[in-house]
Design an enzyme around this catalytic site. Structure first.
Site, PDB file in Angstrom:
ATOM      1  CE  LYS A 265      -9.346   3.162  -2.661  1.00 44.75           C
ATOM      2  NZ  LYS A 265      -9.297   3.436  -1.259  1.00 44.75           N
TER       3      LYS A 265
ATOM      4  CE  LYS B 103      -4.980  -1.409   4.071  1.00 40.37           C
ATOM      5  NZ  LYS B 103      -4.725   0.022   3.934  1.00 40.37           N
TER       6      LYS B 103
ATOM      7  CE  LYS C 180      -0.001   2.175  -2.636  1.00 39.24           C
ATOM      8  NZ  LYS C 180      -0.710   2.908  -1.638  1.00 39.24           N
TER       9      LYS C 180
HETATM   10  P1  ATP Z   1      -3.474  -0.254  -0.116  1.00 40.92           P
HETATM   11  O1  ATP Z   1      -3.159  -1.681   0.130  1.00 40.92           O
HETATM   12  O2  ATP Z   1      -4.903   0.007  -0.435  1.00 40.92           O
HETATM   13  O3  ATP Z   1      -2.478   0.391  -1.049  1.00 40.92           O
HETATM   14  P2  ATP Z   1      -2.092   1.058   2.017  1.00 40.92           P
HETATM   15  O4  ATP Z   1      -2.185   0.992   3.522  1.00 40.92           O
HETATM   16  O5  ATP Z   1      -0.882   0.459   1.441  1.00 40.92           O
HETATM   17  O6  ATP Z   1      -3.339   0.426   1.309  1.00 40.92           O
HETATM   18  P3  ATP Z   1      -3.571   3.472   1.830  1.00 40.92           P
HETATM   19  O7  ATP Z   1      -4.542   3.005   2.872  1.00 40.92           O
HETATM   20  O8  ATP Z   1      -4.035   3.673   0.438  1.00 40.92           O
HETATM   21  O9  ATP Z   1      -2.278   2.541   1.692  1.00 40.92           O
HETATM   22  O10 ATP Z   1      -2.860   4.799   2.304  1.00 40.92           O
HETATM   23  C1  ATP Z   1      -2.890   5.400   3.578  1.00 40.92           C
HETATM   24  C2  ATP Z   1      -1.941   6.595   3.527  1.00 40.92           C
HETATM   25  O11 ATP Z   1      -0.593   6.145   3.392  1.00 40.92           O
HETATM   26  C3  ATP Z   1      -2.175   7.523   2.339  1.00 40.92           C
HETATM   27  O12 ATP Z   1      -1.960   8.858   2.761  1.00 40.92           O
HETATM   28  C4  ATP Z   1      -1.133   7.119   1.324  1.00 40.92           C
HETATM   29  O13 ATP Z   1      -0.753   8.178   0.477  1.00 40.92           O
HETATM   30  C5  ATP Z   1       0.022   6.693   2.233  1.00 40.92           C
HETATM   31  N1  ATP Z   1       0.808   5.615   1.615  1.00 40.92           N
HETATM   32  C6  ATP Z   1       0.423   4.344   1.450  1.00 40.92           C
HETATM   33  N2  ATP Z   1       1.393   3.604   0.881  1.00 40.92           N
HETATM   34  C7  ATP Z   1       2.429   4.465   0.658  1.00 40.92           C
HETATM   35  C8  ATP Z   1       3.734   4.312   0.100  1.00 40.92           C
HETATM   36  N3  ATP Z   1       4.161   3.143  -0.325  1.00 40.92           N
HETATM   37  N4  ATP Z   1       4.542   5.395   0.035  1.00 40.92           N
HETATM   38  C9  ATP Z   1       4.105   6.597   0.498  1.00 40.92           C
HETATM   39  N5  ATP Z   1       2.889   6.809   1.028  1.00 40.92           N
HETATM   40  C10 ATP Z   1       2.054   5.757   1.124  1.00 40.92           C
END
Ligand code: ATP
Length: 340
Positions: A121, A207, A204
């Site tokens: 991070k 966001k 993956k």
């Molecule tokens: P970042 O941009 O930091 O990856 P994000 O919103 O995409 O942020 P996190 O805030 O890290 O994801 O995750 C929040 C929750 O959603 C966690 O439980 C994570 O495992 C799940 N999650 C996030 N992206 C995915 C994905 N692409 N597939 C499955 N689970 C996800």
């Protein structure tokens, strides 16, 4: 020892999510939040919106406040039932930060340093630019969990290391002072799906890293989401078949289709046998629209009724405070703080 009744019919579980976007995306929902809804059936959940964690990186204050409420409204629209689940905003329960401090004082500097997520991070700006809060956030996470003395913590693979730290800190506290904390077990969620970027189906859906075309926001205009599905990257063949190695794009879409409808992937493969990607994506676009439209309407409705949303969050915080304050009182007592 642990207060009341977590091993009764409904064992306690604890989970949080950061309010760092205007909308959750399909990865958040299908990979995590959907299971929160299912957990309510047999557990006593404490679900929180992790605003203390959010400020480990810079946030716009107005936006942060808005996003907390949007996150709460989305959780309710998804089916979190405030009667069965305590849903609250982390900063409304001061014991999180208070226990966090005590646990920081039990954490070795080297131990915190070994947390790999800090390295990931803080990679962008370099360690020097990262806040101390980001460095110690796994310790706050340990406090988040231990306050509720839950039996289980739902975790994904990426959080395993943090749960280990939580267990180590709990055991250390119990050993140094007096048995206070239950050592929580990881609860491996059934049927979690990893959702990939629609335009780059090797990464993956995320966001922070996905391009606008690669991510489906739960609160997007449904027409926009449908278009994103229809424009999702597939491979050069035409066979609708699940094969993550050869066909990551179509496999990802099959995962989404199956997750939203509850239909088996094999079943979908049969239905689209010989029909090609166009038909498949058109139908999936409709499935997505049918799913997100009522979700979005419900979220916007909840956001319009601020008094009701506040009431739900106030009640959730009261229930969380009742448990958390009891744990914190035990901790303060055992550490040697004066009670007046
Ligand atoms: P970042 O941009 O930091 O990856 P994000 O919103 O995409 O942020 P996190 O805030 O890290 O994801 O995750 C929040 C929750 O959603 C966690 O439980 C994570 O495992 C799940 N999650 C996030 N992206 C995915 C994905 N692409 N597939 C499955 N689970 C996800």
């Amino acid at each position: 020892m642990p207060d009341a009744p977590t091993s009764a019919a409904r064992p306690r579980v604890l989970s949080g999510i950061q309010p760092t976007a205007d909308s959750f995306h399909f990865g958040n929902y299908l990979g995590a939040l959907r299971q929160w809804v299912a957990l309510q059936e047999e557990h006593e959940p404490f679900f929180f919106i992790a605003d203390l964690h959010a400020i480990t990186v810079e946030q716009d204050p107005k936006l942060l406040r808005e996003r907390c409420l949007r996150a709460a409204a989305q959780l309710l629209a998804m089916g979190i039932d405030p009667e069965r689940s305590a849903i609250f905003i982390q900063s409304q329960v001061p014991a999180h930060a208070q226990l966090g401090w005590v646990l920081q004082c039990l954490t070795g500097f080297g131990e915190a340093r070994r947390m790999t997520q800090f390295k990931d991070k803080s990679a962008k700006g370099g360690e020097g630019a990262a806040s101390v809060g980001l460095f110690t956030y796994p310790v706050l996470q340990a406090a988040d969990i231990l306050l509720y003395r839950p039996q289980y913590v739902p975790v994904g693979e990426d959080q395993r290391q943090h749960l280990e730290l939580t267990r180590d800190l709990a055991a250390r506290f119990n050993h140094r002072f007096k048995k206070t904390f239950r050592l929580p077990e990881p609860y491996i969620l059934k049927s979690t799906a990893k959702i990939l970027d629609l335009q780059l189906p090797t990464a993956k859906m995320s966001k922070s890293a996905s391009s606008p075309g690669g991510i489906i926001e739960m609160l997007d205009d449904p027409k926009v989401s449908a278009k994103k599905i229809r424009s999702a990257v597939t491979d050069s063949g035409s066979e609708v078949r699940f094969d993550e190695g050869e066909k990551p794009g179509i496999s990802n879409l099959l995962t989404i289709y199956s997750a939203l409808t509850g239909r088996e992937i094999e079943d979908l493969e049969k239905e689209y046998d010989g029909r090609g990607y166009g038909d498949f994506k058109k139908d999936l676009a409709e499935v997505v629209v049918e799913f997100v439209t009522p979700f979005r309407d419900r979220t916007l409705e909840l956001l319009d009724d601020k008094a009701q949303l506040d009431a739900v969050l106030r009640d959730g915080a009261a229930r969380a405070n009742a448990v958390a304050e009891r744990t914190l009182a035990d901790v303060y007592d055992r550490v040697g703080f004066v009670r007046i």
